[in-house]
Design an enzyme around this catalytic site. Structure first.
Site, PDB file in Angstrom:
ATOM      1  N   CYS A  52       0.823  -1.202   0.000  1.00 57.86           N
ATOM      2  CA  CYS A  52       0.000   0.000   0.000  1.00 57.86           C
ATOM      3  C   CYS A  52       0.862   1.259   0.000  1.00 57.86           C
ATOM      4  O   CYS A  52       0.488   2.283  -0.591  1.00 57.86           O
ATOM      5  CB  CYS A  52      -0.950  -0.003   1.201  1.00 57.86           C
ATOM      6  SG  CYS A  52      -0.116  -0.100   2.804  1.00 57.86           S
ATOM      7  N   THR A  53       2.007   1.190   0.652  1.00 58.07           N
ATOM      8  CA  THR A  53       2.923   2.331   0.652  1.00 58.07           C
ATOM      9  C   THR A  53       3.470   2.578  -0.740  1.00 58.07           C
ATOM     10  O   THR A  53       3.549   3.718  -1.217  1.00 58.07           O
ATOM     11  CB  THR A  53       4.078   2.089   1.640  1.00 58.07           C
ATOM     12  OG1 THR A  53       3.558   1.927   2.954  1.00 58.07           O
ATOM     13  CG2 THR A  53       5.071   3.255   1.620  1.00 58.07           C
TER      14      THR A  53
END
Length: 444
Positions: free
Chosen positions: A226-227
């Site tokens: 997600c980062t």
């Protein structure tokens, strides 16, 4: 009257200056510092057989990169080593040429092992180097048994764990349970990163092994997807986005080739676009290569120092001409020329070098899948464990039919699969030809 040392009665044939500088001279003269006098005695120095012991010995060098090239060069320049096998999986990339000096521009794309062997054989005809291009896991125990010493220049923990497990498992025991000396193959492990380096002498079943010191290696920290996808903060996130997420979408039927300049230029350009979008600076082609290929920073002088120590230890362990390293040398070039040595102690419950049965206390409601995850994330750091009990196969990853048949057990609780205090057998790819004994005690 000639009173020089070379003309004395005990040495009637004067040696030339060239001979006096040869390692053969050192091996033919008595020493006050023979191997048997050290804190890690392996054998007794015999001037009559030392040179032959080295010449007749088969030496295995694993890795033909920055460290491996230096190791091969040092073995050749010793002038007493005859037979060497070098193994490496990689092919030569243009980024290797600044420090892996056995390679030239014309060699880009060829096997590192093959080119390194060819270079040494042509320049140093007194040594015969046989290359092998492939994985260390492709060779069985019989292959490794033929060597008198193994020098490792590997650049990743997983491969070093596998090699360590293989060499340790080759040791056989007599009726009293003592290791048979002829089956002990010394493993000399070298490693470098930037201005730091280490060399280590591992005597399987006698000293600590690589697995004993696994706690000293920080587990690799994976960046959440997600980062990478939503909130990149550093250049590495942008590069990871390009080759992890964008490449499969753009080329769903083709795997990224990290050795292809065209593929790497594509990743670099996409990473630059991503970085510009989020205002991140620092995405370069070299950084892209480093992230995609997981390149460890290398300094040529560090490789030269560590390889010299590794080869020095190999000559000592083959000839017994001097005291062996006991057992760990660390070099820290960022602090000048500082280095120190110490004894790396054995780990009593090491899953490789000890036969201890390990114990775990878990709630009986723990699922088999949770146990497997703990074996991977905990102190054992396993990769793909399979588990059997004394009566049943709880989960087996291969063959596919057995994996499918045992998959249903993953969501079952331990109390439904085993009894309290039952011993399980755990196998994993990082432990070749061996298993881990595990006793599960229920907490409730």
């Amino acid at each position: 009257m000639d009173t020089s040392a070379d003309a004395r009665p005990d040495n009637p044939k004067p040696l030339s200056r060239r001979q006096r500088g040869s390692l053969k001279t050192l091996l033919s003269r008595p020493s006050c510092f023979g191997n048997e006098t050290g804190s890690l005695p392996i054998g007794e120095f015999d001037t009559g057989t030392a040179s032959k012991q080295v010449y007749d010995a088969q030496v295995l060098v694993i890795g033909a990169g920055g460290l491996g090239c230096e190791i091969l060069k040092d073995l050749a320049m010793c002038g007493v080593v005859n037979s060497v096998v070098v193994m490496d999986l990689d092919t030569i990339d243009v980024t290797n040429l600044n420090r892996q000096f056995l390679f030239r521009s014309k060699d880009v794309g060829e096997s590192k092992a093959a080119v390194a062997a060819r270079f040494i054989n042509e320049r140093c005809p007194w040594m015969n180097v046989v290359p092998y291009h492939g994985k260390i896991q492709d060779k069985d125990a019989d292959f490794y048994k033929q060597f008198k010493v193994v020098i490792s220049g590997l650049d990743n923990v997983e491969a070093r764990r596998w090699l360590n497990g293989m060499i340790v498992n080759l040791v056989e025991f007599d009726e009293d349970g003592d290791p048979i000396p002829e089956t002990i193959i010394p493993l000399i492990d070298g490693g470098t990163e930037g201005f730091s380096g280490q060399s280590r002498m591992i005597l399987p079943r006698i000293t600590s092994c690589f697995e004993c010191s696994l706690d000293a290696f920080t587990p690799s920290a994976a960046v959440p997807l997600c980062t990478i996808a939503e909130t990149p903060r550093i250049p590495e996130h942008c590069i990871a986005y390009a080759y992890v997420l964008q490449w499969p979408k753009e080329f769903p039927d083709r795997k990224l080739d990290a050795d292809s300049p065209d593929d790497m230029k594509w990743v670099h350009s996409k990473a630059v676009e991503r970085a510009e979008k989020f205002g991140i600076e620092g995405v370069t082609y070299m950084l892209t290569m480093g992230v995609v290929k997981n390149i460890i920073p290398a300094v040529a002088s560090t490789n030269a120092i560590v390889s010299a120590v590794c080869v020095n230890e190999a000559i000592k362990v083959l000839s017994f001409c001097s005291q062996s390293l006991n057992t760990y040398m660390m070099y820290m070039g960022s602090d000048g020329i500082y280095s120190h040595t110490f004894v790396y102690e054995r780990k009593e419950n090491c899953p490789v070098s000890s036969s201890a049965t390990h114990k775990m206390s878990l709630p009986s409601s723990t699922t088999l899948n949770a146990l497997i995850q703990q074996l991977c994330d905990g102190e054992f750091r396993l990769k793909a464990p399979s588990i059997t009990s004394s009566e049943n196969t709880l989960y087996m990853r291969k063959p596919m039919a057995l994996e499918k048949a045992t998959r249903k057990n993953l969501d079952k609780t331990l109390k439904d699969l085993i009894s309290d205090g039952e011993e399980l057998t755990v196998t994993d790819p990082v432990f070749p030809d061996t298993s881990l004994g595990l006793v599960i005690k229920f907490e409730d």
